[in-house]
Design a protein around this motif. Sequence first.
Motif, mmCIF file in Angstrom:
data_model
loop_
_atom_site.group_PDB
_atom_site.id
_atom_site.type_symbol
_atom_site.label_atom_id
_atom_site.label_comp_id
_atom_site.label_asym_id
_atom_site.label_seq_id
_atom_site.Cartn_x
_atom_site.Cartn_y
_atom_site.Cartn_z
ATOM 1 N N THR A 607 0.832 -1.204 0.000
ATOM 2 C CA THR A 607 0.000 0.000 0.000
ATOM 3 C C THR A 607 0.865 1.253 0.000
ATOM 4 N N ARG A 608 1.932 1.234 0.814
ATOM 5 C CA ARG A 608 2.828 2.403 0.854
ATOM 6 C C ARG A 608 3.514 2.607 -0.504
ATOM 7 N N TRP A 609 3.888 1.516 -1.139
ATOM 8 C CA TRP A 609 4.537 1.627 -2.447
ATOM 9 C C TRP A 609 3.564 2.178 -3.493
ATOM 10 N N ALA A 610 2.286 1.780 -3.406
ATOM 11 C CA ALA A 610 1.284 2.314 -4.326
ATOM 12 C C ALA A 610 1.139 3.822 -4.136
ATOM 13 N N GLY A 611 1.233 4.283 -2.885
ATOM 14 C CA GLY A 611 1.185 5.726 -2.643
ATOM 15 C C GLY A 611 2.354 6.448 -3.283
ATOM 16 N N VAL A 612 3.557 5.826 -3.264
ATOM 17 C CA VAL A 612 4.720 6.429 -3.913
ATOM 18 C C VAL A 612 4.494 6.525 -5.417
ATOM 19 N N LEU A 613 3.968 5.464 -6.021
ATOM 20 C CA LEU A 613 3.701 5.485 -7.455
ATOM 21 C C LEU A 613 2.665 6.545 -7.813
ATOM 22 N N ARG A 614 1.642 6.680 -6.982
ATOM 23 C CA ARG A 614 0.631 7.702 -7.258
ATOM 24 C C ARG A 614 1.251 9.098 -7.199
ATOM 25 N N ALA A 615 2.163 9.302 -6.240
ATOM 26 C CA ALA A 615 2.826 10.606 -6.160
ATOM 27 C C ALA A 615 3.643 10.883 -7.421
ATOM 28 N N LEU A 616 4.269 9.848 -7.959
ATOM 29 C CA LEU A 616 5.028 10.030 -9.205
ATOM 30 C C LEU A 616 4.091 10.308 -10.373
ATOM 31 N N ALA A 617 2.946 9.610 -10.411
ATOM 32 C CA ALA A 617 2.048 9.705 -11.564
ATOM 33 C C ALA A 617 1.376 11.069 -11.667
ATOM 34 N N VAL A 618 1.031 11.680 -10.540
ATOM 35 C CA VAL A 618 0.253 12.929 -10.585
ATOM 36 C C VAL A 618 1.128 14.176 -10.525
ATOM 37 N N ARG A 619 2.396 14.000 -10.184
ATOM 38 C CA ARG A 619 3.268 15.175 -10.087
ATOM 39 C C ARG A 619 3.686 15.608 -11.489
ATOM 40 N N ASP A 620 3.352 16.838 -11.850
ATOM 41 C CA ASP A 620 3.602 17.266 -13.232
ATOM 42 C C ASP A 620 4.764 18.234 -13.367
ATOM 43 N N ARG A 621 5.297 18.730 -12.289
ATOM 44 C CA ARG A 621 6.402 19.677 -12.390
ATOM 45 C C ARG A 621 7.712 19.013 -11.945
#
Length: 776
Positions: A607-621
């Motif tokens: 679950t924590r790793w999925a949160g890291v991936l989501r942070a990478l996916a939505v960060r646009d700058r």
Amino acid sequence: MTDGPALLGVRHHGPGSARGVRAALDRYAPQIVLIEGPPEADAVVGLAAEPDMRPPVALLAHVVDEPSRAGFWPFADFSPEWEAIRWAAARGVPVRFIDLPAAHSLLMRESADNGTEEGAEGEEGEEGDGGSGGARARIDPLAVLARTAGYDDPERWWEDAVEHRGSRDGEADSAGDADDPLAAFEAVAEAMGALRAEYGDGGHPHDAVREAHMRLRIRDARREYERVAVVCGAWHVPALAAATGVTADRALLKGLPKAKVEITWVPWTHRRLSRAGGYGAGIDSPGWYRHLFTAPDRPVARWMTKAAGLLREEDLPVSSAHVIEAVRLAGALAAMRGRPLAGLGETTDAIRAVMCDGSDVPMELIRDRLVVGDELGRVPEGAPAVPLACDLAREQRRLRLKPEALEKEVELDLRKETDAGRSRLLHRLRLLGIGWGEPARSRAGTGTFRETWRLRWEPELAVRVAEAGVWGTTVASAATARAEDEAVRATALAEVTGLAERCLLAELPDALPVVMRVLADRAALDADVGHLAQALPALVRSVRYGDVRGTDAAALREVAEGLAERICVGLPPACAGLDAEGASEMRGHVQGVQQAVVLLADDGLRTRWAGVLRALAVRDRGMPGLLRGTAARLLLDDGRLAAGEVARLMGLALSAGTPPQEAAAWTEGFLAGGGMLLVHDARLLALVDEWLSAVPAAAFDDVLPLLRRTFGEFDAGVRCTVGELVRRGPAEGSPEAAAEGAPGFAAGLDEARAGAVLATVRLLLGHDRPTGGTAT
């Protein structure tokens, strides 16, 4: 030759020379036989008479404290030196080797590429000196004699002049000079004398020292025996017959470097006898020469029968009629070419024409299996060997895993005790640098309990075994010591985790404490997220291996979970601001961590790793598009990203405000796992198509390589399906068909869009100039 020793100058590994030596020894009846080779071999030459000794074999000498400095002296059953040894053994005649001792020669020559030297000098005067690369040209006496006789192929000349001399009806006459078998050797000596007068040492500066030692050993033998026979390379005969003083010869030998050496017999192969195997004194066709030497009669007919049998084993339609016609054609070709008998060239041409329908593909099989061959020799168990080699031989017998020269594939079921033992042995040998087996992809399916290996025993592995003997006296103890040493000397964290995995595969529990201690220390000190991510997959595989096999891997799991937690914290900031090369490298790390986290089967960590991936996916700058697309794809595959959210992220990534190259990078990251998404989700396909249609012409050339690389990885069927979907658009009445802003998905053909690509298509087809007629 009655006034001096009988100097029998031979071609190494020449069946004609071997037959001539046998006839000459029968006629001369020497009281001692001297052979070109290291004198240290006198202690083991008696093993040649053992019934378990089967050529091809080789003498192996190596420096005791430096096993990698080694030399081979190979013998086939058609080698004249081997024929002389067996002749002497059958009659109780002593045999001595008279070449320069290996204690000197191994230190005088540069090592070959593989760390060993093949020390027997070739008939061409080419010593296996490892290619020291001297500037002087090296003379090939066989080629010079062939050119003098009007031949452009030395092998062909040798067959005509020696192998077929005095032959009739395809049967080689071993006593072509029956009245005086020594006359042929006198003729060879005369020819070599002329060559030595012209070319001197022929580009072999060490020959003077070697020949000085041989002359001294011949003098020693003549003081003890009246009739002495010397079997040596024909190139040396003039030098050995020369009248030189003892003082001058001893002066050449003063001050030579010297080392303590050990010598034994090891199995050899026909492949290593061939020049293709890198042996300087080799021959092109050891399998053919063995056939000529061992065939009792009609060698051409017997050879054609062997070829037919081999092709039939491969399910090729070859009958006895093919054999008869091939024999006739080979004889006709020999007559047309002015040869006394059909040689290898004629038989090859006949087999290609009659049995292979002119194809070179089955001829490659003939060459590999017959002309060269995979014959592997055998040595008696009593041959001297390092303790590690003895233990390896015991393990091979216990596990019924016989060394063979022919490559074979072995499927192992690790639930079976014997197969598990074979796996342990092969993994331990790989850890010791003894590459007998290489892991391969299994054709019987995948699974933790299944392994596939490709096995092939090469003679050089005997040297590797001798080298590995410094680590221990058994395979297990040596592999343990080697693993501990590698762990201490490792410079990267990934090296240690990889070593831990190899220790588990090889079942080396005594090595794991040292490896784990080093692993924990390195993991605590290494703050580079890339290093941690690179190290995690191998560590998790080790944990998984331990769980499945029942090995205690609790300590490995603890370290692995700690690494994963540190990666989760440090990955987002480590990914920001990377250039294209750095983003590509980091993508590999992210994908490896994803697989590792899934294998660890820890719900909280996942679950924590999925949160890291989501942070990478939505960060646009500041976040590279490649990594954002990769993160989105991993989340989608893991079921943690809804289809609508995927479409939203893709729409943002491919919007007009995103630079085309960045958008292409996002597409590459998202679609790298395969193109089936575009086949099953028309919305995503429409978004990609709409974005691609809107790419400005100035940026299209920069975007195209990225897209081509992405779509080029799709299966051919997926590419065809995607193209067809774009061509015809979504089904009528679907939301995608009715939606506006989805060009390319209309019910009919868009003439304007289709016409826009015509200029590019003409350019690709070479019709770049406007035409007035119909396009071709």
